[in-house]
Motif scaffolding. Sequence first.
Motif, PDB file in Angstrom:
ATOM      1  N   GLN A  43      94.631   5.973  33.033  1.00 49.48           N
ATOM      2  CA  GLN A  43      94.056   6.508  31.802  1.00 49.48           C
ATOM      3  C   GLN A  43      92.666   7.075  32.066  1.00 49.48           C
ATOM      4  O   GLN A  43      92.312   8.153  31.592  1.00 49.48           O
ATOM      5  CB  GLN A  43      93.946   5.401  30.750  1.00 49.48           C
ATOM      6  N   TRP A  44      91.867   6.319  32.823  1.00 50.35           N
ATOM      7  CA  TRP A  44      90.477   6.707  33.106  1.00 50.35           C
ATOM      8  C   TRP A  44      90.440   8.022  33.881  1.00 50.35           C
ATOM      9  O   TRP A  44      89.592   8.879  33.632  1.00 50.35           O
ATOM     10  CB  TRP A  44      89.822   5.585  33.887  1.00 50.35           C
ATOM     11  N   GLN A  45      91.367   8.177  34.843  1.00 52.53           N
ATOM     12  CA  GLN A  45      91.417   9.424  35.627  1.00 52.53           C
ATOM     13  C   GLN A  45      91.707  10.629  34.740  1.00 52.53           C
ATOM     14  O   GLN A  45      91.140  11.707  34.937  1.00 52.53           O
ATOM     15  CB  GLN A  45      92.492   9.314  36.704  1.00 52.53           C
ATOM     16  N   LEU A  46      92.583  10.453  33.750  1.00 53.67           N
ATOM     17  CA  LEU A  46      92.950  11.572  32.885  1.00 53.67           C
ATOM     18  C   LEU A  46      91.770  12.055  32.030  1.00 53.67           C
ATOM     19  O   LEU A  46      91.715  13.202  31.619  1.00 53.67           O
ATOM     20  CB  LEU A  46      94.101  11.158  31.970  1.00 53.67           C
ATOM     21  N   LYS A  47      90.823  11.144  31.812  1.00 49.85           N
ATOM     22  CA  LYS A  47      89.666  11.496  30.991  1.00 49.85           C
ATOM     23  C   LYS A  47      88.559  12.161  31.801  1.00 49.85           C
ATOM     24  O   LYS A  47      87.610  12.715  31.224  1.00 49.85           O
ATOM     25  CB  LYS A  47      89.097  10.242  30.332  1.00 49.85           C
TER      26      LYS A  47
END
Length: 443
Positions: free
Chosen positions: A438-442
């Motif tokens: 999730q963090w990477q997508l942001k």
Amino acid sequence: MPWLDWFSLFVRWFHVIAGVAWIGASFYFIWLDNNLKAPPQWKVDKGIKGDLWAIHGGGFYEVAKYAYGPEQMPTTLHWFKWEAYTTWLSGFALLIIVYYFGASAYLIDPTVNAISPNIAIGLGLALIFGGLALYEIACRSRLANYPVAFGICLIALICAVTFFATQWFSGRGAFIHVGALIGTIMAGNVFLNIMPNQRKMVAAVAAKQSIDPQWGASAKLRSLHNNYFTLPLLFIMISNHYPMTYQHPQNYLVLIAIMAAAAWIRHFFNLRHKGQTQPGILVSGAIAMLAISLWVSWPQNSAALESPTLSQVLPHSDSNSGSHSDNLDANAADASNGEKGVGLNVGEAVAVGTKTLISNTQVEGLIEKHCVSCHSRNPTDDIFKVAPMGVVLDSWRDIERYAPQIVRRTSVTKDMPFMNKTGMTEQERTALALWYKQWQLKQ
């Protein structure tokens, strides 16, 4: 104890220096012996059976090997033994300091074998010196006259020791004990065979007596064993920095495969020193290393970084039930109160469709629960009084900075928390992997 840390530092430093000297000398003399050429007749008449010319450091060197010995023993004769002795002594001191004084932390893994420190230390010493005894018995028996059979038995011994070590100790402790056995065999070869036979040769030449050819042949065979052991031992020395190897579920097979590939690659260089270049050996060794790396890492990476469903992260919840709104409400309450959830029970994650979203608040809670006792500016752990590797996770900025390393060590190699002292569950590891995606997508 700060003094023990400093002592460990200097012993480790000295061990590396001594090891470089020993391995360097070993490699050089193997190369030298394999590159000797037939000398001119006038040298043959003086008893020289091989010579070599080299240039280094701005000067020419002439090296000669005698078939018997010089006509008169030189006043100064250089022996190569303390490189081996100091490497083994410093290495064994390190084994005691790190793995025996800290047996409960480094040597014992309760999930592998819940034993007391005294039993673990006893097993470690039995493995090292029992293995040395078996090797020496084999070398002094008739088996040594059959190189192929001896080689098979030696390989079987190393494989058996590797397997039992991984059943008795932590992965890291198992690897280092296999290395300790190999290092002890190598130093034992110098102390128990090579040096005694060389002393016999020197005494015989000084007394103008005949030399038993077995003295030199035996010493040369032990040197050859040490030569093939070198690369596997060097890998084991650095393996504690690469937990994907010793934390693998089949870590004994990983170590056996890497040692075999390393010895095979060393065989290429031994042949090359004799003028036999066989690139197929080097290429096949490289392919073997690549295959090992894919086997060790690829399945774990793909499993750890998949997007799990709600039922995978929260096994007791039902993604088709009406609990999603409860989860959302609970998470919203968590966020509004600024609380750090430390578990992943039902009601602690945001569920959207069949996916589970892990909040930053929950990740902070997991880090605080499982990591901050060691990885803090003021650690509270009973062993680590300074944050290991300088990694500090006191703030969200720190967590984001080390996010890739956190997820790799907790969800892929799974060697953190250290010895899983805080009891991190598979559910929590999966949650961190999901949060990272999730963090990477942001970003």
